[in-house]
Structures are given as structure tokens and as C-alpha cells.
Design an enzyme around this catalytic site. Sequence first.
Site, PDB file in Angstrom:
ATOM      1  N   ASP A  64       0.863  -1.180   0.000  1.00  0.00           N
ATOM      2  CA  ASP A  64       0.000   0.000   0.000  1.00  0.00           C
ATOM      3  C   ASP A  64       0.902   1.234   0.000  1.00  0.00           C
ATOM      4  OD1 ASP A  64      -2.232   1.691   0.342  1.00  0.00           O
ATOM      5  OD2 ASP A  64      -1.821   1.769   2.485  1.00  0.00           O
ATOM      6  N   THR A  97      -2.894   5.449  -3.897  1.00  0.00           N
ATOM      7  CA  THR A  97      -1.769   6.155  -3.261  1.00  0.00           C
ATOM      8  C   THR A  97      -0.467   5.938  -4.041  1.00  0.00           C
ATOM      9  OG1 THR A  97      -1.622   4.250  -1.809  1.00  0.00           O
ATOM     10  CG2 THR A  97      -2.692   6.177  -0.938  1.00  0.00           C
ATOM     11  N   THR A  98      -0.272   4.721  -4.562  1.00  0.00           N
ATOM     12  CA  THR A  98       0.934   4.464  -5.367  1.00  0.00           C
ATOM     13  C   THR A  98       0.838   5.246  -6.673  1.00  0.00           C
ATOM     14  OG1 THR A  98       0.929   2.236  -4.454  1.00  0.00           O
ATOM     15  CG2 THR A  98       2.385   2.631  -6.305  1.00  0.00           C
ATOM     16  N   ASP A 394      -8.763   0.052   2.456  1.00  0.00           N
ATOM     17  CA  ASP A 394      -8.780   0.693   1.140  1.00  0.00           C
ATOM     18  C   ASP A 394     -10.073   0.368   0.404  1.00  0.00           C
ATOM     19  OD1 ASP A 394      -6.326   1.590   1.723  1.00  0.00           O
ATOM     20  OD2 ASP A 394      -5.263   0.722   0.026  1.00  0.00           O
TER      21      ASP A 394
END
Length: 562
Positions: A64, A97-98, A394
Site C-alpha cells: 500500500d 496512493t501508489t 482501502d
Amino acid sequence: MAAMMQPQIILLKEGTDTSQGKSQLVSNINACTAVADVVRTTLGPRGMDKLIHDNKGTVTISNDGATIMKLLDIVHPAAKILVDIAKSQDSEVGDGTTTVVLLAGEFLKEAKPFIEDGVHPQNLIRSYRTASYLAIEKIKELAVSIEGKSLEEKKSLLAKCAATTLSSKLIGGEKEFFASMVVDAVIAIGTDDRLNMIGIKKVPGGNMRDSFLVNGVAFKKTFSYAGFEQQPKKFVNPKILLLNIELELKSEKENAEIRLSDPSQYQSIVDAEWNIIYDKLAKCVESGAKVVLSRLAIGDLGTQYFADRDIFCAGRVTEEDLQRVAAATGGTIQTSVNNVIDEVLGTCELFEERQVGNERFNIFSGCPSGHTATIVLRGGADQFIEEAERSLHDAIMIVRRAMKNSTVVAGGGAIDMEISRYLRQHARTIAGKSQLFINSYAKALEVIPRQLCDNAGFDATDVLNKLRQKHALQSGEGTNYGVDINTGGIADSFANFVWEPAVVKINAINAATEAACLVLSVDETVKNPKSESAQGEAAASAMGGRGRGGGFPGRGRGMRRR
């Protein structure tokens, strides 16, 4: 001659580190690219995991982006901006997020050659902002609404969004199983915005398929006294009393002093203490409650008293669990047992204590208010369950967002390729340098499908060429084509149900562009020297505990990587 005699002006403290100009900007861009390279390999369903070992010896295995960025102890001031955007994406949307870190890193990478060639950063910033605005408008245009569908249809659509998120996580193998669980949990809490109404409890042991969802509240059995085993462990439609008081004998303070003139008075003082506690317990029983929960301790006397009267009790229940029980059963937490009326008691269809693995859980199901749900997670290693919890967080966020902003776009790099094609086309209509800058922005967006291919071990160049050709078709039939992770070719992401909420992409592009523009707008870094006293303390702590001069070589100030 007079000019040469000008006295030197000392403006900043001695030892202040200032770096400015082009080299400074390039150095900041390099730092941000290095951070993006750390999380690059975690993107997508075939992304790798990172094992992070901190100074306390805690081991975290995660893919994550936000978790990794938080755990990396980044000291470079410009690179910290990427950590901030990953955190903001996590709190705002929960996923992507990545993606956001990768996009910001790629925007800067594409800007670097222009900066080195002497282009003014403000020209780049202006073009990037225009491109970001156009990209977001295009996403809104391409997004498909899931409003107006029946509950069953909506459930299956939301489950597909959750499955897309989970496919890139450690528990991707069981994504269908967990996706439906997440959707049920989010629908159970309804419009309630408080995320803590969905509890996630972790029980090591068993396998992932043993995880289950409780439509109500479940929490681990709390510390219990003698007499607990004699209490009934199952009730149908019980009344539930929630307390925030102690139900045990208070021991007197060590220095408490009572002066008596008659020894027989001592017994009356002892009796008074017992009468107080018995009075409290009797009032709890009179209320008609069959389950008594308290945030503070319920002592051995209280436990036995309730057991004799077929009442279940649990003390030291955590605040969070007690609040969730109150929300689910419609009860109110009481700070006194006087005047307990029926309105403050909660109720549920079934209360039972059930064995899960080697833990015992108190489970309240069929709650009238129903605004809460609990997911009990099972699995082998502790790190695995921790990562499963982060993955579910998530997915829960994504489903909540999809319910509120009910538009979805095609995932798998399809939307990125389509925006990239649209921006390249738009750039051709612009005269001047900004055509180049928007083109570079469009090229940067291709990093998502390219990285998806790299991480899955496919030939990225080959796949990207196929995607460009498909998206360039005039008929528009290639709009939803993205990377097919299973075959290494391309496929219609929308038809394959690889969906993500439009808000994820919009937020990611917005945040990444803002971060890139922020880094580009910095042209000077001033680092103030530490004061001498602080330096002295740092040196003393560095030498502390190493004996006489037994410090490690090469651990001085110059060794820290900037």
C-alpha cells in the site's frame, strides 16, 4: 577600484547551507524521482510487496503506497511533499496512493530535460495546470454513472469496484469473497460517515476463507473473574445495559483513617461498603437487562451476583466497542445505575458468545439500528492479517466513495491512455512551447500502464504500442482498452469489470500535478545551521553508551545522505 573595496555583506549565520538555481531544482526533481522509484514496483495486481523493518524492530509487509511512504523516514525536504500527497490521497479516497506518487514523480521526470535546457519553471507550471484541468474534464466526460440501479445491481457494481482495489493487494486471490463482504459492511452502516462503525477484528489461525462478517458488533471476551463460566452465553432478544461505572468493592486508600469509640461500629462501616455495591447490582437486575456491559471493571462479587441471576456481564469493554454496541442496539451509555428506564436499554435479536480460533467473541447480531458491522479476519501470520486489514480499509473507502460519487471509469491503465491520447491531440492545436509541455504531461500519464506491464513481467513497449493504436481509432471503440494482466495483451477493461471510482483518478491527477508544480516552483533551499548547543547534545547522544571512544567509524555528520 572602488567597486573592489566593497565590504563583504554577511547576511546569514555562518554554516548556513544555501543552494539555488537550476542545479537546486534538478536535485529536488532527482530526490522525488528516487522516492517514486521505491513504490514503483508495488503498482497493480502483480505488484511486489515491501518489507520494512523499523528501529523498534517492528516488521511491516505491505504494498500500500501510503503505508510505505509513512514508514519511510524521508529527510529530503522536497521528497516529503510526495509523502504528504500519498497521505492526503489515502485519507480523501483510500486508494490510488501508489498511482499519485508515481504520477508526480513522472511529471517531474518529464520536466527535467526542459529545466536543464533553460526553460523557465513558470512556463511548465502553467502548461501542467492547463493539462490537468483538461484531463479532469475528460475523466468526467468518460465516467459512467451507477445511479438509479436496483440495490442488487448496485451491490454487484460496487463489488466490482472493491474487487479491482483488492486485486492489487496481498489478499487478491480471495478478492470476490472479500469484495462482497466489504460491500455488505458498507451498506450496513448506510449513510453514517463514521468509518469506526465498521470494526475489523483480527484472529490469527485458520485461513482467509474463515473470515466472516457480523451484521452487528463482535468483540473479544474481556478479562473475567470467577463465576463468569456460570453465566448463560446466549440470549434471544435480550435487553442490554451499557455502563461507564465500576461494579466492584473499592479498597480504601492506604492512609484513610477512621476513629472509632466502639468496636461494634467497625462492622457497620464494612457493611455500608457492601450495601453500596449490592444496591448498585440490585438496580442493574431490576432494570430487566439480561446483558450488562461496562467500560470499567465488574469485580468477582458482581460477576457471581449476575451469574446467580442468569445475567451475562462483561467489564473493561473498550470505549470504541461500547460506542459501536450503543449505536447498533439503540442503547445509551449510563454513568449511574439510579433510575434506569427502558428507553436507555439497547436490544438485539441474538446475543451469543462464540469460539473463533483460540479466542472467544461476544457477538450481537440482528441489531435494530443496524448502523454498524464487524469483519472478523482470519489468517496465518500476524503480518499477513495486518496487511489484509489495510487492504480492506482501502476497499471500504473505495466502496463508500463509489456510493457517494456514483461514477466509475475503466481501470487497468485504460483511462490514463485515453487522457494521454486526448492531450496529445489537443497539444497539436496549440502554438508555442506549451505544445511540448502538454505533450510531456501526456507522455507521463503512460507511466501507469507501462508500470503495470513491467510489474507483471510483460513487454511494456509492445503492450503500449498496441494500446496507442487501439485508442487512436476514430470510431472510439478503443476508449476502454487497458492492460490485460492475465495474458500480457490488451483487453476492454470496462467489459472485464476492472473499474475504479472516477473520484480516485480525479484526486490523483489533481494532487500529483499540484505536487509537481510545487517542486518546480522552488528555486532556492536555505538550511539553517544547528545551534552549537544542539550540536553538542547530538554529539553526546551519538557517543552515549559506546564506552570510551568506542564509536563506530563513518557515523559522523557527513555520512547522512541528503
